[in-house]
Design a protein around this motif. Structure first.
Motif, PDB file in Angstrom:
ATOM      1  N   SER A  61       0.844  -1.193   0.000  1.00  0.00           N
ATOM      2  CA  SER A  61       0.000   0.000   0.000  1.00  0.00           C
ATOM      3  C   SER A  61       0.875   1.237   0.000  1.00  0.00           C
ATOM      4  O   SER A  61       2.048   1.196   0.305  1.00  0.00           O
ATOM      5  N   ASP A  62       0.236   2.347  -0.324  1.00  0.00           N
ATOM      6  CA  ASP A  62       0.934   3.623  -0.308  1.00  0.00           C
ATOM      7  C   ASP A  62       0.821   4.309   1.046  1.00  0.00           C
ATOM      8  O   ASP A  62       1.735   4.973   1.496  1.00  0.00           O
ATOM      9  N   HIS A  80     -10.167   7.693  -2.809  1.00  0.00           N
ATOM     10  CA  HIS A  80      -9.289   6.589  -3.181  1.00  0.00           C
ATOM     11  C   HIS A  80      -9.886   5.259  -2.724  1.00  0.00           C
ATOM     12  O   HIS A  80     -10.739   5.203  -1.840  1.00  0.00           O
ATOM     13  N   GLU A  81      -9.386   4.211  -3.322  1.00  0.00           N
ATOM     14  CA  GLU A  81      -9.781   2.875  -2.876  1.00  0.00           C
ATOM     15  C   GLU A  81      -9.191   2.628  -1.490  1.00  0.00           C
ATOM     16  O   GLU A  81      -8.022   2.925  -1.254  1.00  0.00           O
ATOM     17  N   LYS A  82     -10.007   2.061  -0.586  1.00  0.00           N
ATOM     18  CA  LYS A  82      -9.590   1.924   0.820  1.00  0.00           C
ATOM     19  C   LYS A  82      -9.790   0.500   1.321  1.00  0.00           C
ATOM     20  O   LYS A  82     -10.540  -0.288   0.751  1.00  0.00           O
ATOM     21  N   GLN A  83      -9.107   0.199   2.421  1.00  0.00           N
ATOM     22  CA  GLN A  83      -9.281  -1.068   3.125  1.00  0.00           C
ATOM     23  C   GLN A  83      -9.104  -0.814   4.620  1.00  0.00           C
ATOM     24  O   GLN A  83      -8.214  -0.066   5.020  1.00  0.00           O
ATOM     25  N   ARG A 139      -6.100   1.701   5.253  1.00  0.00           N
ATOM     26  CA  ARG A 139      -5.194   1.721   4.099  1.00  0.00           C
ATOM     27  C   ARG A 139      -5.819   2.505   2.951  1.00  0.00           C
ATOM     28  O   ARG A 139      -6.991   2.317   2.628  1.00  0.00           O
ATOM     29  N   TYR A 187      -5.119   2.998  -0.997  1.00  0.00           N
ATOM     30  CA  TYR A 187      -4.355   2.457  -2.107  1.00  0.00           C
ATOM     31  C   TYR A 187      -3.894   3.549  -3.052  1.00  0.00           C
ATOM     32  O   TYR A 187      -4.587   4.554  -3.256  1.00  0.00           O
ATOM     33  N   GLN A 188      -2.748   3.332  -3.642  1.00  0.00           N
ATOM     34  CA  GLN A 188      -2.261   4.237  -4.673  1.00  0.00           C
ATOM     35  C   GLN A 188      -3.130   4.066  -5.915  1.00  0.00           C
ATOM     36  O   GLN A 188      -3.429   2.948  -6.335  1.00  0.00           O
TER      37      GLN A 188
END
Length: 328
Positions: free
Chosen positions: A60-61, A222-225, A299, A301-302
């Motif tokens: 992850s970024d 952004h896409e997240k987790q 998290r 994501y880039q």
């Protein structure tokens, strides 16, 4: 040859912003100090890694983590004593052991908030060796049964931690000395988990909002987790041992006989140190406590760079048009 196509500009601002955020997430370790004790006589004291660490799959970024710790005083305790009795017959060994256990149960039965339970551990025959003497041959040792050994565990549940001292004195009067362990219990574990989660999520939202305000970017696009987990540590797991002594250094020959004295081994309670947590509930610890840890990781994501949709066409000398794939 001629090339024709449509040019499209792609911005990499968000990608660079995420890299900058990751660089800003440097957590400074707070200093921790305490009064030194005899434990420092032992070299290279290391504390085992009992901290919580939630894992997220993949790379992850940007990862924002919030850790919380709660120290809970026990509501009740269970002390377990082992009782061992040896006798020549099964009747004798049962009567002797029951007499000792019943004496303890009778004395603590009138105490408030006391519950007891006795369970069977083992009941086995005991053997000894009998020497058979022969005139013209070496001695023969024959194993023969000489009695029985009975073991039971006495469980005593109580609420006041001060009662343990009294209980040990009562057991000693009946020649019961083996205190196996003391277990700690709390009725507030689920509520504590809920409080930890609420506090951690509040701090996580503050961290995200602070970074968005500084960097002027919206992380929610952004896409997240998100991943979270709990870990509970009981006092019985957290006792350590060491030997405190100072010995003289002598230059002796290898053949010299040295008789070293036995060194006492000390046990002490070592709780989870709270220096790596974002917040601690009930931080002051006077007695062994149940410790509940909670961690949540967020998290971001880039953003992947979009594949180019430019179309390149090659014009051959014969005038044929052939598309060129530049994405591979």
């Amino acid at each position: 040859m001629k090339h024709t196509g449509i040019d499209t500009n792609y911005k990499t601002t968000k990608m660079n912003t995420l890299k900058l955020i990751a660089c800003l997430l440097i957590i400074a370790n707070s200093s921790f100090g305490q009064v030194s004790g005899n434990i420092n006589y032992q070299n290279q004291v290391r504390y085992s890694d009992n901290n919580i660490n939630v894992s997220l799959s993949g790379n992850s970024d940007l990862i924002i983590s919030v850790k919380g710790l709660a120290n809970i005083k026990a509501d009740s305790y269970v002390a377990i004593f082992t009782v061992t009795q040896v006798g020549e017959t099964t009747t004798e060994v049962n009567e002797l052991l029951n007499k000792r256990v019943n004496a303890v149960l009778s004395e603590i039965s009138n105490k408030p908030d006391i519950e007891t339970y006795v369970d069977m551990v083992s009941f086995v025959p005991v053997y000894e060796y009998e020497v058979e003497k022969k005139i013209f041959s070496s001695k023969t040792y024959n194993e023969i049964p000489v009695g029985f050994e009975l073991k039971k565990n006495l469980h005593v549940k109580y609420k006041s931690p001060d009662f343990l001292n009294e209980l040990i004195s009562i057991c000693t009067n009946s020649e019961i000395y083996d205190l196996v362990r003391v277990d700690y219990f709390s009725n507030n574990l689920e509520q504590t988990k809920s409080d930890l989660m609420k506090k951690a999520k509040t701090i996580l939202s503050e961290k995200i909002a602070n970074l968005q305000g500084i960097l002027g970017t919206d992380l929610t696009t952004h896409e997240k987790q998100i991943a979270d987990d709990y870990r509970i540590v009981y006092p019985v797991e957290m006792y350590k041992s060491y030997q405190a002594y100072s010995s003289s250094s002598l230059n002796l020959k290898k053949s010299a006989n040295i008789n070293q004295a036995d060194k006492a081994t000390t046990l002490y309670y070592q709780p989870i140190i709270d220096k790596e947590f974002d917040f601690v509930m009930n931080p002051a610890i006077l007695e062994p406590v149940i410790q509940v840890m909670y961690e949540i990781k967020y998290r971001v994501y880039q953003e992947k760079e979009a594949k180019s949709d430019k179309e390149y066409i090659l014009v051959t000398p014969n005038g044929d048009l052939k598309p060129i794939n530049v994405n591979n």
